[in-house]
Design a protein around this motif. Structure first.
Motif, PDB file in Angstrom:
ATOM      1  N   THR A  44       3.996   7.629   6.861  1.00  0.00           N
ATOM      2  CA  THR A  44       3.733   6.615   5.839  1.00  0.00           C
ATOM      3  C   THR A  44       5.056   6.296   5.147  1.00  0.00           C
ATOM      4  O   THR A  44       5.902   7.164   4.974  1.00  0.00           O
ATOM      5  CB  THR A  44       2.700   7.074   4.786  1.00  0.00           C
ATOM      6  OG1 THR A  44       3.131   8.297   4.214  1.00  0.00           O
ATOM      7  CG2 THR A  44       1.334   7.248   5.404  1.00  0.00           C
ATOM      8  N   ALA A  48      10.236   1.438   0.425  1.00  0.00           N
ATOM      9  CA  ALA A  48      10.627   0.452   1.430  1.00  0.00           C
ATOM     10  C   ALA A  48      12.038   0.704   1.951  1.00  0.00           C
ATOM     11  O   ALA A  48      12.927   1.100   1.201  1.00  0.00           O
ATOM     12  CB  ALA A  48      10.536  -0.951   0.848  1.00  0.00           C
ATOM     13  N   GLU A  85       9.712  -4.526   8.321  1.00  0.00           N
ATOM     14  CA  GLU A  85       8.342  -4.030   8.517  1.00  0.00           C
ATOM     15  C   GLU A  85       8.079  -2.729   7.769  1.00  0.00           C
ATOM     16  O   GLU A  85       6.931  -2.342   7.585  1.00  0.00           O
ATOM     17  CB  GLU A  85       8.081  -3.798  10.004  1.00  0.00           C
ATOM     18  CG  GLU A  85       8.022  -5.060  10.834  1.00  0.00           C
ATOM     19  CD  GLU A  85       7.711  -4.725  12.282  1.00  0.00           C
ATOM     20  OE1 GLU A  85       6.681  -4.083  12.530  1.00  0.00           O
ATOM     21  OE2 GLU A  85       8.529  -5.101  13.141  1.00  0.00           O
ATOM     22  N   LEU A  86       9.132  -2.031   7.360  1.00  0.00           N
ATOM     23  CA  LEU A  86       8.983  -0.717   6.728  1.00  0.00           C
ATOM     24  C   LEU A  86       8.839  -0.862   5.221  1.00  0.00           C
ATOM     25  O   LEU A  86       9.711  -0.511   4.441  1.00  0.00           O
ATOM     26  CB  LEU A  86      10.164   0.177   7.111  1.00  0.00           C
ATOM     27  CG  LEU A  86      10.259   0.495   8.608  1.00  0.00           C
ATOM     28  CD1 LEU A  86      11.549   1.236   8.925  1.00  0.00           C
ATOM     29  CD2 LEU A  86       9.042   1.299   9.060  1.00  0.00           C
ATOM     30  N   LYS A  90       3.118   1.117   4.579  1.00  0.00           N
ATOM     31  CA  LYS A  90       3.059   0.951   6.038  1.00  0.00           C
ATOM     32  C   LYS A  90       2.724   2.290   6.679  1.00  0.00           C
ATOM     33  O   LYS A  90       3.252   3.332   6.296  1.00  0.00           O
ATOM     34  CB  LYS A  90       4.412   0.445   6.554  1.00  0.00           C
ATOM     35  CG  LYS A  90       4.571   0.416   8.050  1.00  0.00           C
ATOM     36  CD  LYS A  90       3.953  -0.796   8.655  1.00  0.00           C
ATOM     37  CE  LYS A  90       4.288  -0.881  10.141  1.00  0.00           C
ATOM     38  NZ  LYS A  90       3.473  -1.888  10.803  1.00  0.00           N
ATOM     39  N   CYS A  91       1.814   2.270   7.650  1.00  0.00           N
ATOM     40  CA  CYS A  91       1.413   3.480   8.366  1.00  0.00           C
ATOM     41  C   CYS A  91       1.781   3.336   9.838  1.00  0.00           C
ATOM     42  O   CYS A  91       1.527   2.293  10.444  1.00  0.00           O
ATOM     43  CB  CYS A  91      -0.094   3.687   8.259  1.00  0.00           C
ATOM     44  SG  CYS A  91      -0.695   3.872   6.579  1.00  0.00           S
ATOM     45  N   ILE A  92       2.362   4.379  10.392  1.00  0.00           N
ATOM     46  CA  ILE A  92       2.709   4.411  11.811  1.00  0.00           C
ATOM     47  C   ILE A  92       2.093   5.678  12.390  1.00  0.00           C
ATOM     48  O   ILE A  92       2.324   6.769  11.865  1.00  0.00           O
ATOM     49  CB  ILE A  92       4.237   4.426  12.028  1.00  0.00           C
ATOM     50  CG1 ILE A  92       4.875   3.179  11.412  1.00  0.00           C
ATOM     51  CG2 ILE A  92       4.593   4.522  13.504  1.00  0.00           C
ATOM     52  CD1 ILE A  92       5.856   3.478  10.345  1.00  0.00           C
ATOM     53  N   GLU A 138      -3.930   1.086   8.262  1.00  0.00           N
ATOM     54  CA  GLU A 138      -3.304   0.326   7.174  1.00  0.00           C
ATOM     55  C   GLU A 138      -4.265   0.089   6.015  1.00  0.00           C
ATOM     56  O   GLU A 138      -3.846  -0.091   4.883  1.00  0.00           O
ATOM     57  CB  GLU A 138      -2.802  -1.029   7.696  1.00  0.00           C
ATOM     58  CG  GLU A 138      -1.713  -0.926   8.740  1.00  0.00           C
ATOM     59  CD  GLU A 138      -0.361  -0.547   8.174  1.00  0.00           C
ATOM     60  OE1 GLU A 138      -0.111  -0.755   6.983  1.00  0.00           O
ATOM     61  OE2 GLU A 138       0.454  -0.024   8.940  1.00  0.00           O
TER      62      GLU A 138
END
Length: 150
Positions: A44, A48, A85-86, A90-92, A138
């Motif tokens: 997460t 930013a 995008e970060l 934001k979740c990856i 998300e």
């Protein structure tokens, strides 16, 4: 989703250049980490990512024979994700297939995360990384714990 502190690899870790997670999972004491189950490295964004150039970050699940995660083996990774995008929240989620964990080389005792910054450095960016059986979404909202331990 509840998170186990023993499965947390980073907690709002500041990343400006390539770095490994501040925490590791010692597979020497916790050997059967979800045997036969699909696991995820969940990241997460807590702050930013910013940079003067067109920086990207590649997130990796890694293992190593060394507690400091030196000379790691990459188990799974994301694509390079651009700084735009970060953003906060934001979740990856990066799947770590069970076959990859089962095929670990002997001596790969420690599990961690690697943040690979390219075209950097970043001027800001904080990330939290955990291992879980479930991917993040998300739409899930993340809140501060609301308590302190004295």
């Amino acid at each position: 989703m509840l998170t186990d502190a023993l499965l947390q690899l980073s907690s709002a870790q500041a990343v400006t250049a390539s770095a490994v997670s501040t925490n590791t999972i010692d597979l020497g004491t916790s050997r059967d980490l979800g045997p036969g189950k699909q696991l995820y490295l969940n990241i997460t964004v807590d702050e930013a990512a910013t940079a003067t150039g067109a920086a990207t970050v590649n997130f990796q699940a890694i293992s190593s024979a060394a507690a400091n995660l030196g000379s790691p083996t990459v188990l799974a990774q994301s694509d390079a994700i651009g700084k735009a995008e970060l953003v906060i929240g934001k979740c990856i989620s990066i799947p770590i297939p069970p076959s990859v964990l089962a095929a670990q080389k002997l001596g790969q005792r420690y599990l961690g995360a690697n943040y690979v910054v390219a075209t950097g450095p970043l001027t800001a960016g904080k990330f939290t990384a955990t291992i879980s059986e479930h991917p993040l979404h998300e739409t899930v909202k993340h809140y501060a714990s609301g308590f302190t331990v004295a």
